[in-house]
Design a protein around this motif. Structure first.
Motif, PDB file in Angstrom:
ATOM      1  N   SER A 199     -24.961 -13.106 -25.754  1.00 47.31           N
ATOM      2  CA  SER A 199     -23.968 -13.261 -24.678  1.00 47.31           C
ATOM      3  C   SER A 199     -22.922 -12.159 -24.744  1.00 47.31           C
ATOM      4  O   SER A 199     -22.371 -11.750 -23.721  1.00 47.31           O
ATOM      5  N   ALA A 200     -22.649 -11.651 -25.961  1.00 49.86           N
ATOM      6  CA  ALA A 200     -21.688 -10.547 -26.093  1.00 49.86           C
ATOM      7  C   ALA A 200     -22.195  -9.328 -25.338  1.00 49.86           C
ATOM      8  O   ALA A 200     -21.420  -8.628 -24.669  1.00 49.86           O
ATOM      9  N   SER A 201     -23.512  -9.052 -25.447  1.00 48.28           N
ATOM     10  CA  SER A 201     -24.073  -7.898 -24.748  1.00 48.28           C
ATOM     11  C   SER A 201     -23.918  -8.027 -23.245  1.00 48.28           C
ATOM     12  O   SER A 201     -23.629  -7.046 -22.557  1.00 48.28           O
ATOM     13  N   LEU A 202     -24.105  -9.227 -22.714  1.00 51.66           N
ATOM     14  CA  LEU A 202     -23.999  -9.431 -21.268  1.00 51.66           C
ATOM     15  C   LEU A 202     -22.548  -9.372 -20.800  1.00 51.66           C
ATOM     16  O   LEU A 202     -22.199  -8.605 -19.891  1.00 51.66           O
ATOM     17  N   VAL A 203     -21.689 -10.177 -21.414  1.00 53.16           N
ATOM     18  CA  VAL A 203     -20.310 -10.323 -20.912  1.00 53.16           C
ATOM     19  C   VAL A 203     -19.512  -9.040 -21.096  1.00 53.16           C
ATOM     20  O   VAL A 203     -18.824  -8.584 -20.168  1.00 53.16           O
ATOM     21  N   LEU A 204     -19.592  -8.436 -22.275  1.00 51.92           N
ATOM     22  CA  LEU A 204     -18.779  -7.246 -22.529  1.00 51.92           C
ATOM     23  C   LEU A 204     -19.310  -6.030 -21.773  1.00 51.92           C
ATOM     24  O   LEU A 204     -18.533  -5.169 -21.348  1.00 51.92           O
ATOM     25  N   THR A 205     -20.623  -5.960 -21.586  1.00 49.00           N
ATOM     26  CA  THR A 205     -21.163  -4.879 -20.754  1.00 49.00           C
ATOM     27  C   THR A 205     -20.741  -5.055 -19.303  1.00 49.00           C
ATOM     28  O   THR A 205     -20.389  -4.076 -18.620  1.00 49.00           O
ATOM     29  N   LEU A 206     -20.781  -6.284 -18.818  1.00 50.58           N
ATOM     30  CA  LEU A 206     -20.323  -6.556 -17.458  1.00 50.58           C
ATOM     31  C   LEU A 206     -18.866  -6.136 -17.293  1.00 50.58           C
ATOM     32  O   LEU A 206     -18.498  -5.482 -16.308  1.00 50.58           O
ATOM     33  N   ALA A 207     -18.033  -6.473 -18.276  1.00 49.18           N
ATOM     34  CA  ALA A 207     -16.622  -6.097 -18.218  1.00 49.18           C
ATOM     35  C   ALA A 207     -16.462  -4.580 -18.165  1.00 49.18           C
ATOM     36  O   ALA A 207     -15.650  -4.045 -17.393  1.00 49.18           O
ATOM     37  N   ARG A 208     -17.253  -3.884 -18.958  1.00 48.62           N
ATOM     38  CA  ARG A 208     -17.171  -2.423 -18.994  1.00 48.62           C
ATOM     39  C   ARG A 208     -17.688  -1.804 -17.697  1.00 48.62           C
ATOM     40  O   ARG A 208     -17.128  -0.837 -17.176  1.00 48.62           O
ATOM     41  N   ALA A 209     -18.769  -2.370 -17.159  1.00 52.20           N
ATOM     42  CA  ALA A 209     -19.403  -1.803 -15.974  1.00 52.20           C
ATOM     43  C   ALA A 209     -18.580  -2.015 -14.713  1.00 52.20           C
ATOM     44  O   ALA A 209     -18.750  -1.285 -13.731  1.00 52.20           O
ATOM     45  N   ILE A 210     -17.717  -2.992 -14.695  1.00 51.69           N
ATOM     46  CA  ILE A 210     -16.865  -3.228 -13.528  1.00 51.69           C
ATOM     47  C   ILE A 210     -15.954  -2.028 -13.268  1.00 51.69           C
ATOM     48  O   ILE A 210     -15.673  -1.678 -12.117  1.00 51.69           O
ATOM     49  N   THR A 211     -15.517  -1.376 -14.341  1.00 51.88           N
ATOM     50  CA  THR A 211     -14.536  -0.298 -14.190  1.00 51.88           C
ATOM     51  C   THR A 211     -15.117   1.107 -14.322  1.00 51.88           C
ATOM     52  O   THR A 211     -14.599   2.045 -13.705  1.00 51.88           O
ATOM     53  N   LEU A 212     -16.169   1.291 -15.121  1.00 50.22           N
ATOM     54  CA  LEU A 212     -16.649   2.650 -15.404  1.00 50.22           C
ATOM     55  C   LEU A 212     -16.952   3.483 -14.154  1.00 50.22           C
ATOM     56  O   LEU A 212     -16.577   4.656 -14.090  1.00 50.22           O
ATOM     57  N   PRO A 213     -17.647   2.927 -13.144  1.00 47.88           N
ATOM     58  CA  PRO A 213     -17.960   3.764 -11.980  1.00 47.88           C
ATOM     59  C   PRO A 213     -16.734   4.228 -11.193  1.00 47.88           C
ATOM     60  O   PRO A 213     -16.821   5.168 -10.410  1.00 47.88           O
ATOM     61  N   TYR A 214     -15.599   3.579 -11.395  1.00 50.07           N
ATOM     62  CA  TYR A 214     -14.416   3.885 -10.588  1.00 50.07           C
ATOM     63  C   TYR A 214     -13.344   4.626 -11.383  1.00 50.07           C
ATOM     64  O   TYR A 214     -12.251   4.859 -10.881  1.00 50.07           O
ATOM     65  N   LEU A 215     -13.686   4.984 -12.623  1.00 48.39           N
ATOM     66  CA  LEU A 215     -12.715   5.715 -13.431  1.00 48.39           C
ATOM     67  C   LEU A 215     -12.352   7.056 -12.804  1.00 48.39           C
ATOM     68  O   LEU A 215     -11.189   7.465 -12.838  1.00 48.39           O
ATOM     69  N   VAL A 216     -13.332   7.747 -12.238  1.00 49.38           N
ATOM     70  CA  VAL A 216     -13.067   9.059 -11.646  1.00 49.38           C
ATOM     71  C   VAL A 216     -12.040   8.937 -10.525  1.00 49.38           C
ATOM     72  O   VAL A 216     -11.047   9.680 -10.476  1.00 49.38           O
ATOM     73  N   ILE A 217     -12.272   7.989  -9.627  1.00 51.21           N
ATOM     74  CA  ILE A 217     -11.353   7.791  -8.497  1.00 51.21           C
ATOM     75  C   ILE A 217      -9.984   7.331  -8.990  1.00 51.21           C
ATOM     76  O   ILE A 217      -8.940   7.820  -8.535  1.00 51.21           O
ATOM     77  N   TYR A 218      -9.983   6.394  -9.954  1.00 55.46           N
ATOM     78  CA  TYR A 218      -8.719   5.834 -10.448  1.00 55.46           C
ATOM     79  C   TYR A 218      -7.876   6.907 -11.145  1.00 55.46           C
ATOM     80  O   TYR A 218      -6.662   7.000 -10.922  1.00 55.46           O
ATOM     81  N   LEU A 219      -8.519   7.719 -11.986  1.00 56.41           N
ATOM     82  CA  LEU A 219      -7.785   8.772 -12.687  1.00 56.41           C
ATOM     83  C   LEU A 219      -7.241   9.818 -11.719  1.00 56.41           C
ATOM     84  O   LEU A 219      -6.155  10.373 -11.926  1.00 56.41           O
ATOM     85  N   SER A 220      -7.984  10.063 -10.656  1.00 55.77           N
ATOM     86  CA  SER A 220      -7.521  11.023  -9.659  1.00 55.77           C
ATOM     87  C   SER A 220      -6.338  10.469  -8.860  1.00 55.77           C
ATOM     88  O   SER A 220      -5.326  11.162  -8.676  1.00 55.77           O
ATOM     89  N   ASP A 221      -6.464   9.225  -8.393  1.00 51.22           N
ATOM     90  CA  ASP A 221      -5.419   8.642  -7.554  1.00 51.22           C
ATOM     91  C   ASP A 221      -4.166   8.271  -8.346  1.00 51.22           C
ATOM     92  O   ASP A 221      -3.046   8.527  -7.904  1.00 51.22           O
ATOM     93  N   ARG A 222      -4.361   7.641  -9.514  1.00 45.19           N
ATOM     94  CA  ARG A 222      -3.214   7.129 -10.264  1.00 45.19           C
ATOM     95  C   ARG A 222      -2.476   8.230 -11.014  1.00 45.19           C
ATOM     96  O   ARG A 222      -1.246   8.262 -11.047  1.00 45.19           O
ATOM     97  N   PHE A 223      -3.232   9.166 -11.615  1.00 43.13           N
ATOM     98  CA  PHE A 223      -2.593  10.155 -12.486  1.00 43.13           C
ATOM     99  C   PHE A 223      -2.695  11.582 -11.955  1.00 43.13           C
ATOM    100  O   PHE A 223      -2.168  12.505 -12.566  1.00 43.13           O
TER     101      PHE A 223
END
Length: 400
Positions: free
Chosen positions: A17-41
């Motif tokens: 369950s750790a593999s599923l839940v923690l990967t899901l948590a990580r995958a929610i944000t990883l694809p949007y890091l580029v946009i977030y870092l550009s817009d926020r910082f």
């Protein structure tokens, strides 16, 4: 897969369950890091690449010490502590207003995820007989890919409401796992062997460097990860250079969907058939699929051709990743299992360097040359796998 899960001890299911839940948590944000870092910082594309790549590399290197901790501390406490740090990292990214704080939180997230992943794999070695581990690794990888498939969809919906919400949701999932693990996990779970005194970290590192089988398998995994670790990144780079942005978006969407659906539907069915007896043949087949897939990418001109090439490439991924786990599991002493898996995690360095190498090549050479480079990395990885397997056979004969 559900039948297999019912036969496992509850402790193994909690680890899965750790593999599923923690990967899901990580995958929610990883694809949007580029946009977030550009817009926020307000970071440039080059700076964004440096932030994302370097935090992954730092987390991977620090996880070597995490593997040492897995071998010497209670796994229950270790997973609990690092799941708490994982949650704190996402809470920090949600609240951070300065780039240095956000950067530190990304390092913490990558480190915590890597250490928990090592503890989970080492736990399989402690809790399951050898014959059942390949199946468990395949289930783990299937659940990981379910997380990576579902996470971006959840993140997209949340990002439409507010760009910070994906980080809040990831932190909430981390907290949910933390409290679930606190309540239901086996508090006696440990891969520590009490029949010998623990060695210092540097002494263990020296011991691992003298196991040439591990050195070969680690180098092979690192070289192979250049090819499959961040394939969406270098294929996006290639398509942007050779086609239009609209066509690039269509292709990337199609191949990511193809990859996710194939891994989720076939990983367990194929992975459970991979046995220690025929690992060399399995690896040869998987690496051959990578080369064929790369050749298909180089020749592809239509969406359907890209999908077919991705299907072949994904078959290689489905075979190679659980086979890599089995190679390490076969040579890892029980009292050093965490460190051996931590060494395997260094393949993340290859995954992080793939887009950098391909970007340099695209800027200086004809675009299709990246596929020659990636094929060479595949063949070099295969050479190190073969060398490591030969050393393993010689070691087995010497012991007998």
């Amino acid at each position: 897969m559900l039948t297999a899960l019912k036969t496992y001890p509850s402790t193994v299911n909690v680890l899965l369950s750790a593999s599923l839940v923690l990967t899901l948590a990580r995958a929610i944000t990883l694809p949007y890091l580029v946009i977030y870092l550009s817009d926020r910082f307000g970071l440039s594309v080059a700076d964004i690449g440096l932030v994302i790549g370097s935090t992954l590399i730092i987390g991977s290197l620090l996880s070597l010490y995490g593997g040492f901790l897995v071998d010497n501390l209670s796994s229950y406490r270790l997973i609990l502590v690092f799941s708490g740090l994982f949650t704190m990292g996402f809470a920090g990214t949600f609240l951070a207003r300065e780039i240095w704080l956000f950067y530190g939180c990304l390092v913490l997230i990558n480190l915590a995820y890597a250490v928990i992943d090592i503890a989970v794999k080492a736990g399989f070695g402690d809790l399951l007989p050898v014959a059942e581990r390949s199946q468990a690794f395949s289930i783990k990888y299937t659940l990981t890919n379910i997380g990576y498939a579902a996470g971006p969809l959840m993140g997209a919906g949340l990002a439409r409401l507010d760009s910070s919400l994906p980080f809040f949701m990831s932190g909430a999932l981390g907290a949910a796992f933390f409290f679930s693990y606190l309540l239901w996990a086996n508090r006696d779970l440990s891969v520590v062997k009490k029949d010998r005194d623990p060695l210092p970290f540097l002494a263990v590192g020296k011991l691992l460097s003298q196991d040439y089988r591990l050195v070969c398998f680690t180098l092979a995994g690192l070289l192979s990860a250049v090819v499959f670790g961040q394939f969406t990144a270098y294929l996006s780079q290639y398509l942007v250079v050779t086609t239009t942005p609209e066509f690039t978006y269509r292709i990337i969407s199609a191949i990511v969907t193809t990859n996710a659906l194939m891994v989720i539907s076939l990983q367990y069915a194929i992975g459970r058939k991979i046995s220690p007896r025929h690992l060399n043949l399995w690896l040869g087949a998987g690496l051959s699929m990578f080369v064929l897939g790369l050749a298909g990418f180089a020749l592809s001109g239509t969406v359907m051709f890209w999908i077919i090439s991705m299907a072949v490439f994904t078959l290689g991924e489905i075979i190679v990743i659980p086979a890599e786990y089995m190679l390490i599991d076969n040579i890892a002493p029980n009292h050093l299992r965490g460190m051996y898996y931590a060494a395997q995690n260094l393949s993340n360095l290859g995954a992080a360097s793939g887009p950098v190498l391909c970007g340099f090549l695209l800027a200086t050479q004809p675009p299709y040359s990246i596929f020659y480079l990636l094929a060479l990395f595949t063949l070099a990885g295969g050479g190190f796998y073969l060398l490591g397997a030969c050393l393993s056979d010689r070691f087995s004969r010497h012991r007998s």
